[in-house]
Motif scaffolding. Sequence first.
Motif, mmCIF file in Angstrom:
data_model
loop_
_atom_site.group_PDB
_atom_site.id
_atom_site.type_symbol
_atom_site.label_atom_id
_atom_site.label_comp_id
_atom_site.label_asym_id
_atom_site.label_seq_id
_atom_site.Cartn_x
_atom_site.Cartn_y
_atom_site.Cartn_z
ATOM 1 N N ALA A 287 0.901 -1.226 0.057
ATOM 2 C CA ALA A 287 0.067 -0.073 -0.055
ATOM 3 C C ALA A 287 0.741 1.231 0.148
ATOM 4 N N PHE A 288 1.974 1.194 0.667
ATOM 5 C CA PHE A 288 2.861 2.361 0.808
ATOM 6 C C PHE A 288 4.025 2.308 -0.300
ATOM 7 N N THR A 289 4.131 1.396 -0.955
ATOM 8 C CA THR A 289 5.194 1.518 -2.164
ATOM 9 C C THR A 289 4.475 1.833 -3.365
ATOM 10 N N ALA A 290 3.566 0.980 -3.838
ATOM 11 C CA ALA A 290 2.960 1.012 -5.162
ATOM 12 C C ALA A 290 1.682 2.088 -4.991
ATOM 13 N N ASP A 347 10.781 -3.027 -11.147
ATOM 14 C CA ASP A 347 11.918 -3.662 -10.821
ATOM 15 C C ASP A 347 12.814 -2.457 -10.224
ATOM 16 N N GLU A 348 12.653 -1.893 -8.893
ATOM 17 C CA GLU A 348 13.073 -0.812 -8.471
ATOM 18 C C GLU A 348 14.511 -0.650 -8.432
ATOM 19 N N GLY A 433 4.586 -7.029 -5.779
ATOM 20 C CA GLY A 433 5.208 -7.386 -6.881
ATOM 21 C C GLY A 433 4.539 -7.819 -8.275
ATOM 22 N N GLU A 434 3.222 -7.436 -8.049
ATOM 23 C CA GLU A 434 2.163 -7.464 -9.356
ATOM 24 C C GLU A 434 1.814 -5.944 -9.692
ATOM 25 N N ILE A 470 2.981 1.860 -13.494
ATOM 26 C CA ILE A 470 2.995 0.898 -14.552
ATOM 27 C C ILE A 470 1.938 1.080 -15.594
ATOM 28 N N VAL A 471 0.825 1.070 -14.913
ATOM 29 C CA VAL A 471 -0.544 0.947 -15.654
ATOM 30 C C VAL A 471 -1.117 2.440 -15.384
#
Length: 497
Positions: A287-290, A347-348, A433-434, A470-471
Amino acid sequence: MRREFKLPDVGEGLTEAEIVRWHAKPGDTVKVNQIVVEIETAKSIVELPIPWDGVVSGLMADEGQTVDVGRPIIAVDTDEPDDGSGNGANRVKAAEAGGAKAADAGAVGTADADRIEALADDLVPRPPAEGAVEPGAHGSPAPKEERQAVLVGYGVKTGTTKRRPRKSRPDGPAQSTVVPAAPEPPVIPATPVANPSRVEVTAPSGPAALRRVAVLAKPPVRKLAKDLGVDLTTLAGSGPNGSITRDDVHAAAEGPAPRATTQQGEEERIPVKGVRKMTAQAMVASAFTAPHVTEFLQLDVTETMEAVRRLRTIPDFAEVKVSPLLLVAKAVLTAARRHPMINSSWDEAAQEIVVKHYVNLGIAAATPRGLVVPNIKSAHGLSLPELAAELGRLTETARAGRTQPAEMAGGTITITNVGVFGVDTGTPILNPGEAAILAFGQIRDMPWVVDGELAVRKVTTLALSFDHRIVDGELGSLFLRDVGAMLEDPLRMLAWS
């Protein structure tokens, strides 16, 4: 000789596990590779085999107990002679043994059992002998070797922890610090405690009885309470593990003290561990990364429900369960092929987007031990009957708590079926990861306009959450639109497959 089997890492990079159930008891005869215990790691339940023949001489951990990796959990008396190294003749064989990891295979072979036993025995060095003396402190024991936390995936290590010696009084045994409950009360010595931040005080509650109260507060907080004349034993801490904070003390000084205890039965505390602990950590990280974005689509799935009814009559589906989720899964697979970027990851470290031209389809499953997300490997290459069979197997395994770590690794896109709980939709959090996750809501009768006339139709709501790095909105909308179009008219699956 007596052999002690230590809790292994089982190839997951974990540092602890919970003993779920023993399959052996003291006095039982066990054989090599016989399952003796079930453990719950942060990912799943794993069965562990014993690497020797012998008789169980003792269980060194109870069911429900959380044990650190490297700690002995069961002792077995074997007929094997010691090779003089203290490790037994099997140590050489164990070091040479190979094979797949136990967690990845779901079952452990002879070579794996020896390898696990060797790793467990070598993971943590043996502690120093009892009675060792710390240099410069005659008469005191040597520093105790204790486990220190390290990065996940690198096992655990031991280190020396020095403890400050207790001060002794000339007229009696060592005593712990005592915090007065009110200004200038009679002080009653407390029992010494291991944690200097947790101070125990006693106060008389009757002619011949003592009442013991535990106070968890840091020294600066205790000093503040003393300066303000606040009785710490009357406060309910709002800090970690119920510790008392400075705000709690200030609030007590300014107004009535908060209620310190609750009546029996008002609260229940459930330990956060195992699968539930890992799920919580993964969801917070995700939640706090993507950066999440969620879109919604309500659609008429009357034709999908009719297709499900007809599929159930086809002999090819006689041995499998056919449900609306099957066609939702097929629609997601088809739409992912039309829009490959939805099936990718960030991929960070390399600052790259990894587009995957295969689909490991994750299906979120609620279990008594928490949420797990196993995935169907290479789901894009399965026929519809094969996909139905895999969905059924995956669901049964998850409900039984037998999902292995390998079955939850490597997912590329996920479906969560919240409709089974009677929920219309939600805003799902991405599986780490998704790049996308689709929530499938309940199907219910609703008024719908068909060819300009009002009719009662089968309606559901889809919610797509995606990683906005990404999207973008266009790609997310196109993917969701295509999934909806195939569920409104299942024939489109044939046209787009």
